[in-house]
Design a protein around this motif. Sequence first.
Motif, PDB file in Angstrom:
ATOM      1  N   ASP A 240       0.838  -1.211   0.000  1.00  0.00           N
ATOM      2  CA  ASP A 240       0.000   0.000   0.000  1.00  0.00           C
ATOM      3  C   ASP A 240       0.868   1.256   0.000  1.00  0.00           C
ATOM      4  OD1 ASP A 240      -2.310  -1.510   0.036  1.00  0.00           O
ATOM      5  OD2 ASP A 240      -2.388  -1.579   2.219  1.00  0.00           O
ATOM      6  N   LEU A 241       1.963   1.204   0.740  1.00  0.00           N
ATOM      7  CA  LEU A 241       2.871   2.350   0.781  1.00  0.00           C
ATOM      8  C   LEU A 241       3.478   2.615  -0.592  1.00  0.00           C
ATOM      9  CD1 LEU A 241       4.821   1.870   4.135  1.00  0.00           C
ATOM     10  CD2 LEU A 241       3.273   3.742   3.567  1.00  0.00           C
ATOM     11  N   LYS A 242       3.897   1.564  -1.256  1.00  0.00           N
ATOM     12  CA  LYS A 242       4.530   1.717  -2.570  1.00  0.00           C
ATOM     13  C   LYS A 242       3.589   2.393  -3.553  1.00  0.00           C
ATOM     14  CE  LYS A 242       7.038  -0.826  -6.138  1.00  0.00           C
ATOM     15  NZ  LYS A 242       7.557  -2.152  -6.572  1.00  0.00           N
ATOM     16  N   GLU A 243       2.331   1.981  -3.499  1.00  0.00           N
ATOM     17  CA  GLU A 243       1.329   2.528  -4.407  1.00  0.00           C
ATOM     18  C   GLU A 243       1.036   4.004  -4.138  1.00  0.00           C
ATOM     19  OE1 GLU A 243      -3.296   1.532  -5.695  1.00  0.00           O
ATOM     20  OE2 GLU A 243      -2.102   0.040  -4.618  1.00  0.00           O
ATOM     21  N   ASN A 244       1.173   4.410  -2.862  1.00  0.00           N
ATOM     22  CA  ASN A 244       0.808   5.785  -2.482  1.00  0.00           C
ATOM     23  C   ASN A 244       1.986   6.558  -1.885  1.00  0.00           C
ATOM     24  OD1 ASN A 244      -2.298   5.617  -2.811  1.00  0.00           O
ATOM     25  ND2 ASN A 244      -1.821   3.835  -1.562  1.00  0.00           N
ATOM     26  N   TRP A 245       3.203   6.182  -2.257  1.00  0.00           N
ATOM     27  CA  TRP A 245       4.375   6.747  -1.601  1.00  0.00           C
ATOM     28  C   TRP A 245       4.495   8.262  -1.772  1.00  0.00           C
ATOM     29  CZ3 TRP A 245       6.948   5.564   2.381  1.00  0.00           C
ATOM     30  CH2 TRP A 245       8.200   6.135   2.652  1.00  0.00           C
ATOM     31  N   LYS A 246       4.154   8.772  -2.929  1.00  0.00           N
ATOM     32  CA  LYS A 246       4.249  10.229  -3.149  1.00  0.00           C
ATOM     33  C   LYS A 246       3.317  10.976  -2.201  1.00  0.00           C
ATOM     34  CE  LYS A 246       5.806  10.329  -7.966  1.00  0.00           C
ATOM     35  NZ  LYS A 246       5.461  10.749  -9.357  1.00  0.00           N
ATOM     36  N   THR A 247       2.131  10.435  -1.997  1.00  0.00           N
ATOM     37  CA  THR A 247       1.166  11.062  -1.085  1.00  0.00           C
ATOM     38  C   THR A 247       1.673  10.994   0.351  1.00  0.00           C
ATOM     39  OG1 THR A 247      -0.638  10.376  -2.544  1.00  0.00           O
ATOM     40  CG2 THR A 247      -1.236  11.007  -0.299  1.00  0.00           C
ATOM     41  N   VAL A 248       2.243   9.860   0.720  1.00  0.00           N
ATOM     42  CA  VAL A 248       2.800   9.679   2.066  1.00  0.00           C
ATOM     43  C   VAL A 248       3.903  10.706   2.322  1.00  0.00           C
ATOM     44  CG1 VAL A 248       4.152   8.119   3.538  1.00  0.00           C
ATOM     45  CG2 VAL A 248       2.227   7.233   2.212  1.00  0.00           C
ATOM     46  N   GLU A 249       4.795  10.865   1.343  1.00  0.00           N
ATOM     47  CA  GLU A 249       5.909  11.805   1.474  1.00  0.00           C
ATOM     48  C   GLU A 249       5.417  13.250   1.577  1.00  0.00           C
ATOM     49  OE1 GLU A 249       8.879  10.723   2.318  1.00  0.00           O
ATOM     50  OE2 GLU A 249      10.059  10.658   0.481  1.00  0.00           O
ATOM     51  N   ALA A 250       4.428  13.582   0.748  1.00  0.00           N
ATOM     52  CA  ALA A 250       3.891  14.952   0.764  1.00  0.00           C
ATOM     53  C   ALA A 250       3.233  15.264   2.109  1.00  0.00           C
ATOM     54  CB  ALA A 250       2.873  15.121  -0.370  1.00  0.00           C
ATOM     55  N   GLU A 251       2.495  14.299   2.646  1.00  0.00           N
ATOM     56  CA  GLU A 251       1.826  14.492   3.940  1.00  0.00           C
ATOM     57  C   GLU A 251       2.856  14.593   5.067  1.00  0.00           C
ATOM     58  OE1 GLU A 251      -1.609  14.839   6.467  1.00  0.00           O
ATOM     59  OE2 GLU A 251      -1.090  15.280   4.384  1.00  0.00           O
ATOM     60  N   TYR A 252       3.905  13.783   4.957  1.00  0.00           N
ATOM     61  CA  TYR A 252       4.967  13.839   5.970  1.00  0.00           C
ATOM     62  C   TYR A 252       5.629  15.221   5.963  1.00  0.00           C
ATOM     63  CZ  TYR A 252       9.450  13.429   8.260  1.00  0.00           C
ATOM     64  OH  TYR A 252      10.527  13.665   9.078  1.00  0.00           O
ATOM     65  N   ASP A 253       5.960  15.720   4.791  1.00  0.00           N
ATOM     66  CA  ASP A 253       6.610  17.030   4.683  1.00  0.00           C
ATOM     67  C   ASP A 253       5.730  18.127   5.277  1.00  0.00           C
ATOM     68  OD1 ASP A 253       8.828  15.953   3.465  1.00  0.00           O
ATOM     69  OD2 ASP A 253       8.149  16.365   1.431  1.00  0.00           O
ATOM     70  N   ARG A 254       4.427  18.043   5.001  1.00  0.00           N
ATOM     71  CA  ARG A 254       3.487  19.058   5.525  1.00  0.00           C
ATOM     72  C   ARG A 254       3.446  19.021   7.053  1.00  0.00           C
ATOM     73  NH1 ARG A 254      -1.584  19.557   7.280  1.00  0.00           N
ATOM     74  NH2 ARG A 254      -2.048  17.335   7.084  1.00  0.00           N
ATOM     75  N   LYS A 255       3.282  17.835   7.601  1.00  0.00           N
ATOM     76  CA  LYS A 255       3.185  17.698   9.053  1.00  0.00           C
ATOM     77  C   LYS A 255       4.506  18.048   9.743  1.00  0.00           C
ATOM     78  CE  LYS A 255      -0.616  14.396   9.492  1.00  0.00           C
ATOM     79  NZ  LYS A 255      -1.403  15.292  10.384  1.00  0.00           N
TER      80      LYS A 255
END
Length: 219
Positions: free
Chosen positions: A49-64
């Motif tokens: 699931d992470l691999k499929e949505n990794w860009k979103t995960v990274e963007a959310e991490y940067d924001r938080k």
Amino acid sequence: MKNIKLGLGIALIALGFASCKDEKQEKAQKTVDSYVTYVDSVKNVAAADLKENWKTVEAEYDRKSQEAQAALADLKDNSAATEKINASKIKYEEFRNQMATQFAPPAPSPKQQLRDALFGAGKIGDDMNFDWVNAKNIHSVYQQFVHTVEDNKDKYSREDWDEVKLMYEALDSRKNTVEKEGLTSEDNRKIAGLKIKFAPMYTVNRMGAKSEENKEAKK
């Protein structure tokens, strides 16, 4: 009476400021906690699931991460919050490195690495499709092929030489088609020179590689 009212007004204003200050600190603490929770929760998500949505995960991490860093300014004593942020930051970087390794494409097989060296990365796969070779580029394709073989002839195993021969014959087969599609006589002459160079190099070194393997087998 006026003094009493004035005193009450000042007290209410001070209370209001204190209340706002407390709310600001509470909000800042929640922002820091949200960042820490996010890092912990991401680590529990399935790798697929992470691999499929990794860009979103990274963007959310940067924001938080940015929000948590900015929230420190609103905390009176932010030493504990700073420690929490730094610990989560280290935790996430380690996790990110693990995922980068896990998400990396598998290394090409030795056979594919050889093909990539002879023709260029990804040019020839298992389908052995040479349609990309045409009258305009075939001379340069032969050049890269023969010069690569020349540079690595002392390193190739017998199996490597067998693969080299297979690829060479496939390229020659493509040349027969390309000759009818406008191959210039000048390029044809240059290719003939490369073929003359390749033939004895293949024969001698293929025999040498087989001889070396026989010696190793006897040991």
